[in-house]
Write an enzyme that holds these catalytic residues in place. Structure first.
Site, PDB file in Angstrom:
ATOM      1  N   ASP A   6      27.510  40.231 -34.670  1.00  0.00           N
ATOM      2  CA  ASP A   6      28.416  39.341 -35.412  1.00  0.00           C
ATOM      3  C   ASP A   6      29.822  39.405 -34.799  1.00  0.00           C
ATOM      4  O   ASP A   6      30.738  38.708 -35.244  1.00  0.00           O
ATOM      5  CB  ASP A   6      28.416  39.625 -36.924  1.00  0.00           C
ATOM      6  CG  ASP A   6      28.858  41.027 -37.266  1.00  0.00           C
ATOM      7  OD1 ASP A   6      29.099  41.842 -36.339  1.00  0.00           O
ATOM      8  OD2 ASP A   6      28.980  41.328 -38.475  1.00  0.00           O
ATOM      9  N   SER A   7      29.969  40.205 -33.717  1.00  0.00           N
ATOM     10  CA  SER A   7      31.174  40.111 -32.883  1.00  0.00           C
ATOM     11  C   SER A   7      31.297  38.687 -32.345  1.00  0.00           C
ATOM     12  O   SER A   7      32.363  38.285 -31.863  1.00  0.00           O
ATOM     13  CB  SER A   7      31.115  41.116 -31.726  1.00  0.00           C
ATOM     14  OG  SER A   7      29.873  41.040 -31.060  1.00  0.00           O
ATOM     15  N   ASP A  47      22.306  40.539 -35.777  1.00  0.00           N
ATOM     16  CA  ASP A  47      23.136  41.107 -36.839  1.00  0.00           C
ATOM     17  C   ASP A  47      23.012  40.297 -38.127  1.00  0.00           C
ATOM     18  O   ASP A  47      23.058  39.068 -38.101  1.00  0.00           O
ATOM     19  CB  ASP A  47      24.619  41.075 -36.413  1.00  0.00           C
ATOM     20  CG  ASP A  47      25.172  42.452 -36.131  1.00  0.00           C
ATOM     21  OD1 ASP A  47      24.606  43.448 -36.638  1.00  0.00           O
ATOM     22  OD2 ASP A  47      26.174  42.533 -35.400  1.00  0.00           O
ATOM     23  N   GLU A  80      24.914  47.027 -41.208  1.00  0.00           N
ATOM     24  CA  GLU A  80      25.881  48.129 -41.236  1.00  0.00           C
ATOM     25  C   GLU A  80      25.782  48.898 -42.559  1.00  0.00           C
ATOM     26  O   GLU A  80      25.500  48.301 -43.598  1.00  0.00           O
ATOM     27  CB  GLU A  80      27.303  47.568 -41.097  1.00  0.00           C
ATOM     28  CG  GLU A  80      27.542  46.875 -39.770  1.00  0.00           C
ATOM     29  CD  GLU A  80      28.956  46.297 -39.643  1.00  0.00           C
ATOM     30  OE1 GLU A  80      29.799  46.537 -40.533  1.00  0.00           O
ATOM     31  OE2 GLU A  80      29.199  45.606 -38.645  1.00  0.00           O
ATOM     32  N   GLU A 123      29.055  53.884 -33.847  1.00  0.00           N
ATOM     33  CA  GLU A 123      30.252  53.257 -33.264  1.00  0.00           C
ATOM     34  C   GLU A 123      31.503  54.098 -33.526  1.00  0.00           C
ATOM     35  O   GLU A 123      31.781  54.481 -34.683  1.00  0.00           O
ATOM     36  CB  GLU A 123      30.445  51.836 -33.846  1.00  0.00           C
ATOM     37  CG  GLU A 123      31.685  51.150 -33.278  1.00  0.00           C
ATOM     38  CD  GLU A 123      31.747  49.647 -33.491  1.00  0.00           C
ATOM     39  OE1 GLU A 123      30.773  49.056 -33.982  1.00  0.00           O
ATOM     40  OE2 GLU A 123      32.799  49.068 -33.154  1.00  0.00           O
TER      41      GLU A 123
HETATM   42  O1  KIV Z   1      28.666  42.888 -33.472  1.00  0.00           O
HETATM   43  C1  KIV Z   1      28.559  43.640 -32.490  1.00  0.00           C
HETATM   44  O2  KIV Z   1      28.750  43.266 -31.335  1.00  0.00           O
HETATM   45  C2  KIV Z   1      28.194  45.028 -32.752  1.00  0.00           C
HETATM   46  C3  KIV Z   1      28.303  45.990 -31.606  1.00  0.00           C
HETATM   47  C4  KIV Z   1      29.714  46.304 -31.374  1.00  0.00           C
HETATM   48  C5  KIV Z   1      27.477  47.200 -31.829  1.00  0.00           C
HETATM   49  O3  KIV Z   1      27.855  45.360 -33.848  1.00  0.00           O
END
Ligand code: KIV
Length: 279
Positions: free
Chosen positions: A46-47, A85, A117, A184
């Site tokens: 979700d980045s 995610d 998460e 993380e």
């Molecule tokens: O959303 C993402 O890219 C992540 C990574 C940083 C592990 O959760």
């Protein structure tokens, strides 16, 4: 092409002491690059919200965003296992909703697994999703969806109390059936302890070299963005400036009238062209 990576492949890699490589991708093109390079797992993180959609954090990302991008990544990943995610508020409210939303993700994208998460408090949710037949990658330490509660993107587990809680979290998530866990931004010693205690693979991002694997964001590892650079990021390329340079060159050739040249141009018979000119 070697066989598609599965939950069993990564568990076996940990057993054999083989490191697992994971990176994010967000569309067909980035998935092709990452898969072609031989990545074991691709995370549609979700980045996405920050590096692709330009939000300040990950909280604005929706389930539909993840499904849209997830589908494209799945089309581009021939060997790597794709993990998607679960965005903010799609699994925290009720367990039933979490299972339904995880189901939508795998059914609509074709990806085999989801990531979410949270620690001990998420263990029952993980259990429910796993019982529905969906593999779950857990994620503890710095959990960006809780950035407001954490007071920023800060390293977690430096003090004894939090470090002990993170170990409990990891164990609870393994017991709940998670097939791997992202750690993380935690001290490397804690990354090592958790990796030794768990039988499922740990995938570190800012959690030291003793994790069973590593994950980085596509734009960070390729140097495609220059705005934010956390300590744990190593840029294996620096493509932002060369890309800007190439685009500048294109703009200047368009303005000078030197592009397109004859080699980029189609031609018709002169006689026909002449006739048309004369009407
Ligand atoms: O959303 C993402 O890219 C992540 C990574 C940083 C592990 O959760």
């Amino acid at each position: 092409m070697s066989k598609k990576v599965t939950t069993l492949t990564v568990k076996e890699m940990k057993r054999k002491g083989e490191k697992i490589a994971m990176a994010t991708a967000y569309d067909y093109a980035s998935a092709r690059v990452v898969d072609e390079a031989g990545m074991d797992m691709i995370l549609v993180g979700d980045s996405l919200g920050m590096v692709v959609l330009g939000y300040e954090n990950t909280l604005s990302v929706t389930l539909d965003d993840m499904i849209h991008h997830g589908k494209a990544v799945v089309r581009g990943a021939k060997r790597a296992m794709v993990v998607i995610d679960m965005p903010f508020m799609t699994y925290q409210v009720t367990r039933e909703e979490a299972v339904r939303n995880a189901g939508r993700v795998v059914q609509e994208t074709g990806a085999p697994a989801v990531k979410l998460e949270g620690g001990e408090e998420m263990a029952k949710t993980v259990k429910h999703i796993v019982r529905a037949g969906i593999p779950v990658c857990a994620h503890i330490g710095l959990t960006p969806q809780s950035v407001a509660q954490m007071g920023g993107f800060l390293v977690q587990g430096k003090n004894e109390k939090v470090a002990r809680q993170l170990i409990k979290d990891a164990e609870a998530l393994e017991d709940a059936g998670a097939y791997c866990i992202v750690l993380e931004a935690i001290p490397w010693q804690l990354g090592q302890i958790i990796s030794e205690r768990l039988s499922i693979p740990t995938i570190g991002i800012g959690a030291g070299v003793h994790c069973d694997g590593q994950v980085l964001v596509y734009h960070d590892l390729l140097g495609l963005q220059t705005e934010i650079r956390p300590k744990f990021v190593k840029q294996f390329g620096a493509f932002f400036n060369p890309m800007v340079e190439s685009i500048r060159q294109y703009i200047s050739e368009v303005r000078e009238g030197t592009f397109p040249g004859p080699e980029h141009t189609f031609t018709m018979d002169d006689e026909i062209a002449q006739k048309i000119r004369e009407k």
